[in-house]
Design an enzyme around this catalytic site. Structure first.
Site, PDB file in Angstrom:
ATOM      1  N   ASP A 287       0.858  -1.185   0.000  1.00  0.00           N
ATOM      2  CA  ASP A 287       0.000   0.000   0.000  1.00  0.00           C
ATOM      3  C   ASP A 287       0.897   1.238   0.000  1.00  0.00           C
ATOM      4  O   ASP A 287       1.656   1.458   0.954  1.00  0.00           O
ATOM      5  CB  ASP A 287      -0.905  -0.015   1.239  1.00  0.00           C
ATOM      6  CG  ASP A 287      -2.030   0.997   1.150  1.00  0.00           C
ATOM      7  OD1 ASP A 287      -2.145   1.680   0.115  1.00  0.00           O
ATOM      8  OD2 ASP A 287      -2.802   1.107   2.129  1.00  0.00           O
TER       9      ASP A 287
ATOM     10  N   ASP B  68      -2.703   2.397  -6.190  1.00  0.00           N
ATOM     11  CA  ASP B  68      -1.703   2.482  -5.134  1.00  0.00           C
ATOM     12  C   ASP B  68      -1.645   1.278  -4.199  1.00  0.00           C
ATOM     13  O   ASP B  68      -0.939   1.325  -3.196  1.00  0.00           O
ATOM     14  CB  ASP B  68      -1.919   3.752  -4.307  1.00  0.00           C
ATOM     15  CG  ASP B  68      -3.302   3.817  -3.677  1.00  0.00           C
ATOM     16  OD1 ASP B  68      -4.181   3.048  -4.082  1.00  0.00           O
ATOM     17  OD2 ASP B  68      -3.494   4.663  -2.780  1.00  0.00           O
ATOM     18  N   GLU B  69      -2.352   0.201  -4.503  1.00  0.00           N
ATOM     19  CA  GLU B  69      -2.236  -0.969  -3.645  1.00  0.00           C
ATOM     20  C   GLU B  69      -2.495  -2.248  -4.429  1.00  0.00           C
ATOM     21  O   GLU B  69      -3.198  -2.245  -5.439  1.00  0.00           O
ATOM     22  CB  GLU B  69      -3.169  -0.885  -2.435  1.00  0.00           C
ATOM     23  CG  GLU B  69      -4.635  -0.863  -2.757  1.00  0.00           C
ATOM     24  CD  GLU B  69      -5.504  -0.938  -1.505  1.00  0.00           C
ATOM     25  OE1 GLU B  69      -5.180  -1.733  -0.584  1.00  0.00           O
ATOM     26  OE2 GLU B  69      -6.518  -0.227  -1.456  1.00  0.00           O
TER      27      GLU B  69
END
Length: 353
Positions: free
Chosen positions: A9, A103-104
């Site tokens: 993350d 983003d993860e």
């Protein structure tokens, strides 16, 4: 074989990219999004989060919490390019990568392709590579299933690493507040609080019949989660069904100009999620709920995917225009993009504002 799962993350991704690219923003409270009356915070730096500023928050509310908040217009093409760099790093270590957003992602590193000896070593190597290539930091959770790996990645943020081996999984889950569990939102957490369920241990102590009587179909998931159990595999390709946003108004709105204005804010909030998931879709759906709770939807489909926020909003505006006037007003308004064509985006419900 026990799986070895990593959840990566990125730390305050959008805001961190902006602070990386503009030194004047470093160390200052930053919000990515529009500052106007109908603006929405897409992301907040850690400096802003200390004031209670969060993503999906109306910009006006964010400014009340943090008067010195600096707003930056989002640059989704930059975030997408950085995300591609990060995913290329992931694929150096495994082909089993399940992106959840820009983003993860989950990674299954049960097969040690790089020969590093452990999932922890792989996670450390990935975080170092991300910092070297992008100048950004990432947090990682390492465990034997997706549920615990995601919890672990949030444990030592920012720029942290948390490893939960199988023999510690149940105790780790038991120690956490149930509000940390994925799938337990504020409403469910408040309901659990009234039942005396505050931690994973409290939840574990309730049997399945107790949970089924109170949480229905959600009970099985809660029962397994409280015991640190999750058999879901990392799926390398996922296609979303729809992404959108909706808002329930404090009072019914009948004025056409105000409805159009509110629709623009809802489109902004929805498009933030569309960009986060790198999704494009062919169908725009408008949702209207009348004061008597009658709910209608109106949709328009296109031959080619909707590729920008303005086209998305224009389609929603056209659908809304066809329903006006509404003499008795509207209590809920929503806008959704569906028929998504880009793999890698996880299905998301409409986002309340």
């Amino acid at each position: 074989m026990t799986r070895k799962i990593i959840h990566i993350d990125m730390d305050a991704f959008y805001a961190s990219v902006e602070q990386r690219d503009d030194p004047a923003l470093r160390g200052r409270p930053v919000a990515v999004g529009g500052r106007g009356a109908r603006g929405v915070v897409a992301a907040a730096s850690y400096e802003a989060r200390r004031f209670g500023v969060r993503s999906a928050m109306p910009s006006s509310g964010a400014l009340r919490r943090c008067p010195d908040l600096l707003f930056v217009r989002p640059r989704f093409e930059v975030y997408a390019e950085v995300s591609r760099q990060i995913r290329a790093i992931f694929h150096d270590y495994t082909d089993l990568v399940e992106p959840l957003s820009l983003d993860e992602a989950y990674l299954d590193v049960s097969e040690d392709r790089a020969g590093l000896g452990s999932a922890q070593a792989i996670a450390e190597a990935i975080r170092a590579r991300i910092r070297e290539v992008t100048g950004l930091t990432a947090s990682a959770g390492v465990s034997y299933n997706k549920f615990i790996a995601k919890l672990a990645s949030d444990q030592n943020k920012p720029d942290g690493l948390c490893v939960i081996p199988p023999h510690k999984g149940a105790a780790f889950v038991a120690s956490l507040p149930v509000s940390r569990f994925h799938g337990v939102g504020p409403v469910t957490a408040a309901r659990m609080e009234r039942l005396g369920i505050r931690t994973g241990a409290d939840l574990r102590d309730r049997d399945l019949l107790f949970l089924q009587a109170r949480f229905g179909a959600h009970a099985g998931y809660l029962h397994r989660a409280a015991r640190g159990e999750d058999e879901r595999p990392v799926r390398a390709h996922r296609v979303s069904k729809s992404i959108g946003a909706e808002r329930t108004f404090d009072t019914n709105i009948a004025d056409a100009a105000e409805l159009i204005d509110r629709l623009a804010g809802i489109a902004d909030a929805a498009w933030v999620r569309v960009e986060r998931h790198q999704a494009r879709g062919r169908t725009v759906t408008l949702k209207l709920r009348h004061p008597d709770f009658t709910t209608i939807t109106r949709a328009r489909s296109f031959a080619d995917p909707v590729r920008d926020r303005d086209t998305f909003l224009a389609a929603g505006r056209l659908l809304l225009d066809r329903e006006l006037p509404v003499p008795n007003g509207i209590r809920l308004l929503g806008l959704t993009l569906s028929g998504l064509v880009v793999p890698g985006a996880e299905a998301q419900p409409a986002l309340p504002l």
